[in-house]
Design a protein around this motif. Structure first.
Motif, PDB file in Angstrom:
ATOM      1  N   UNK A  84     -34.132 -37.872 -26.662  1.00 28.58           N
ATOM      2  CA  UNK A  84     -35.551 -36.823 -27.451  1.00 28.58           C
ATOM      3  C   UNK A  84     -36.402 -37.546 -25.987  1.00 28.58           C
ATOM      4  N   UNK A  85     -37.363 -36.530 -25.871  1.00 28.38           N
ATOM      5  CA  UNK A  85     -38.774 -37.283 -25.179  1.00 28.38           C
ATOM      6  C   UNK A  85     -38.510 -36.548 -23.499  1.00 28.38           C
ATOM      7  N   UNK A  86     -36.936 -35.924 -22.955  1.00 31.59           N
ATOM      8  CA  UNK A  86     -36.846 -35.233 -21.596  1.00 31.59           C
ATOM      9  C   UNK A  86     -37.465 -33.779 -21.944  1.00 31.59           C
ATOM     10  N   UNK A  87     -37.927 -33.774 -22.741  1.00 29.25           N
ATOM     11  CA  UNK A  87     -39.044 -32.046 -21.882  1.00 29.25           C
ATOM     12  C   UNK A  87     -38.160 -31.063 -22.599  1.00 29.25           C
ATOM     13  N   UNK A 135     -36.276 -44.542 -19.392  1.00 27.01           N
ATOM     14  CA  UNK A 135     -36.486 -44.994 -20.604  1.00 27.01           C
ATOM     15  C   UNK A 135     -37.892 -44.690 -21.323  1.00 27.01           C
ATOM     16  N   UNK A 136     -38.628 -45.939 -19.652  1.00 27.16           N
ATOM     17  CA  UNK A 136     -40.399 -46.020 -20.423  1.00 27.16           C
ATOM     18  C   UNK A 136     -41.161 -44.576 -20.697  1.00 27.16           C
ATOM     19  N   UNK A 137     -40.339 -43.816 -19.432  1.00 25.10           N
ATOM     20  CA  UNK A 137     -41.042 -42.273 -19.472  1.00 25.10           C
ATOM     21  C   UNK A 137     -40.992 -41.604 -20.527  1.00 25.10           C
ATOM     22  N   UNK A 138     -39.014 -41.864 -21.761  1.00 23.51           N
ATOM     23  CA  UNK A 138     -39.227 -41.382 -22.499  1.00 23.51           C
ATOM     24  C   UNK A 138     -39.933 -42.296 -23.731  1.00 23.51           C
ATOM     25  N   UNK A 139     -39.959 -43.526 -24.169  1.00 23.13           N
ATOM     26  CA  UNK A 139     -40.723 -44.180 -25.223  1.00 23.13           C
ATOM     27  C   UNK A 139     -42.567 -43.558 -25.056  1.00 23.13           C
ATOM     28  N   UNK A 140     -42.952 -43.393 -23.471  1.00 21.49           N
ATOM     29  CA  UNK A 140     -44.377 -42.696 -23.360  1.00 21.49           C
ATOM     30  C   UNK A 140     -44.697 -41.582 -24.155  1.00 21.49           C
ATOM     31  N   UNK A 171     -44.302 -41.807 -28.015  1.00 23.90           N
ATOM     32  CA  UNK A 171     -45.516 -42.477 -27.906  1.00 23.90           C
ATOM     33  C   UNK A 171     -46.786 -41.561 -28.041  1.00 23.90           C
ATOM     34  N   UNK A 172     -46.399 -40.106 -28.151  1.00 26.20           N
ATOM     35  CA  UNK A 172     -47.651 -39.289 -27.591  1.00 26.20           C
ATOM     36  C   UNK A 172     -47.507 -38.372 -28.831  1.00 26.20           C
ATOM     37  N   UNK A 173     -46.450 -38.107 -29.472  1.00 22.32           N
ATOM     38  CA  UNK A 173     -46.291 -36.829 -30.105  1.00 22.32           C
ATOM     39  C   UNK A 173     -46.928 -36.908 -31.323  1.00 22.32           C
ATOM     40  N   UNK A 174     -46.838 -36.311 -31.703  1.00 24.60           N
ATOM     41  CA  UNK A 174     -47.961 -36.104 -33.449  1.00 24.60           C
ATOM     42  C   UNK A 174     -46.987 -36.047 -34.486  1.00 24.60           C
ATOM     43  N   UNK A 198     -34.869 -38.790 -34.947  1.00 21.40           N
ATOM     44  CA  UNK A 198     -33.979 -38.790 -34.195  1.00 21.40           C
ATOM     45  C   UNK A 198     -35.161 -40.052 -33.082  1.00 21.40           C
ATOM     46  N   UNK A 199     -36.366 -39.084 -33.361  1.00 20.62           N
ATOM     47  CA  UNK A 199     -37.680 -40.920 -32.822  1.00 20.62           C
ATOM     48  C   UNK A 199     -37.671 -41.618 -33.185  1.00 20.62           C
ATOM     49  N   UNK A 200     -37.854 -41.707 -34.120  1.00 23.16           N
ATOM     50  CA  UNK A 200     -37.523 -43.155 -34.975  1.00 23.16           C
ATOM     51  C   UNK A 200     -36.094 -44.292 -34.036  1.00 23.16           C
ATOM     52  N   UNK A 201     -34.997 -43.338 -34.234  1.00 24.03           N
ATOM     53  CA  UNK A 201     -33.769 -44.053 -33.376  1.00 24.03           C
ATOM     54  C   UNK A 201     -34.212 -44.279 -32.240  1.00 24.03           C
ATOM     55  N   UNK A 202     -34.512 -43.230 -31.956  1.00 22.77           N
ATOM     56  CA  UNK A 202     -34.725 -43.541 -30.303  1.00 22.77           C
ATOM     57  C   UNK A 202     -35.554 -44.862 -29.748  1.00 22.77           C
TER      58      UNK A 202
END
Length: 194
Positions: free
Chosen positions: A11-14, A126-131, A134-137, A142-146
């Motif tokens: 999640x967050x990879x694009x 990982x840092x970019x993934x978490x950023x 965090x930007x998602x509305x 799965x985001x929560x688990x990540x």
């Protein structure tokens, strides 16, 4: 028969943004798992269904996408945002299951779904993934688990293992715009993207 390309990754990879843009570039049909028809049920499943019920739900969405891709690719290429590994890997990581055992137990289903011409792993640090998360509305289960370090790292390791084992094309998305990622995919996977 036209190409069937699956994009997978944490999640967050694009995956969604890149898949949509890649489909546009190639004049391909964009599919997503779970698809639009699963949207209402997904909220119910993610908010309290058992782990097995969640896995059944997500695998069924892949079977549906497989069926659609098989029909569509007679006339157009297909780009799929998440496929079977986006169901099996998170389940193994988040519920501490052995991925090999999980893969074997689902062979009766996975052996019947369409095999992508190519699978592309989008990677992000990982840092970019978490950023990005965090930007998602809209936050998914799965985001929560990540956001939990051990689970996030386990999922990342499993994606890397399967990508290497199965010969996926790996694209790093850190510090790159969407156009740059799409261009790199087109360059690295040009042989199958027709």
């Amino acid at each position: 028969m036209k190409s069937f390309i699956a994009l997978d990754g944490v999640d967050g990879a694009g995956k969604t943004t890149v898949s949509e843009r890649l489909a546009h570039e190639l004049g391909a049909t964009y599919l997503r798992t779970p698809g639009e028809g699963y949207r209402l049920a997904r909220k119910h499943v993610d908010s309290g269904a058992s782990p097995v019920a969640k896995l059944l739900f997500y695998v069924s969405s892949v079977v549906d996408a497989s069926h659609q891709a098989t029909l569509i690719r007679n006339s157009k290429p297909v780009i799929c945002d998440r496929y079977i590994w986006s169901s099996l890997i998170p389940h193994a990581a988040y519920y501490e299951q052995d991925l090999h055992s999980l893969e074997q137990s689902w062979k009766f289903i996975t052996s019947q779904i369409a095999i992508p011409s190519q699978t592309i792993l989008l990677r992000v640090n990982e840092d970019e993934q978490l950023r990005r998360l965090g930007d998602r509305t809209e936050v998914t289960a799965s985001d929560t688990y990540c956001r939990k370090e051990a689970l996030r790292r386990r999922a990342r390791e499993l994606y890397d293992t399967i990508a290497q084992r199965d010969g996926w094309t790996i694209i790093e998305t850190d510090n790159k715009g969407i156009e740059e990622v799409v261009e790199e995919i087109l360059e690295k996977a040009v042989g199958v993207l027709v």
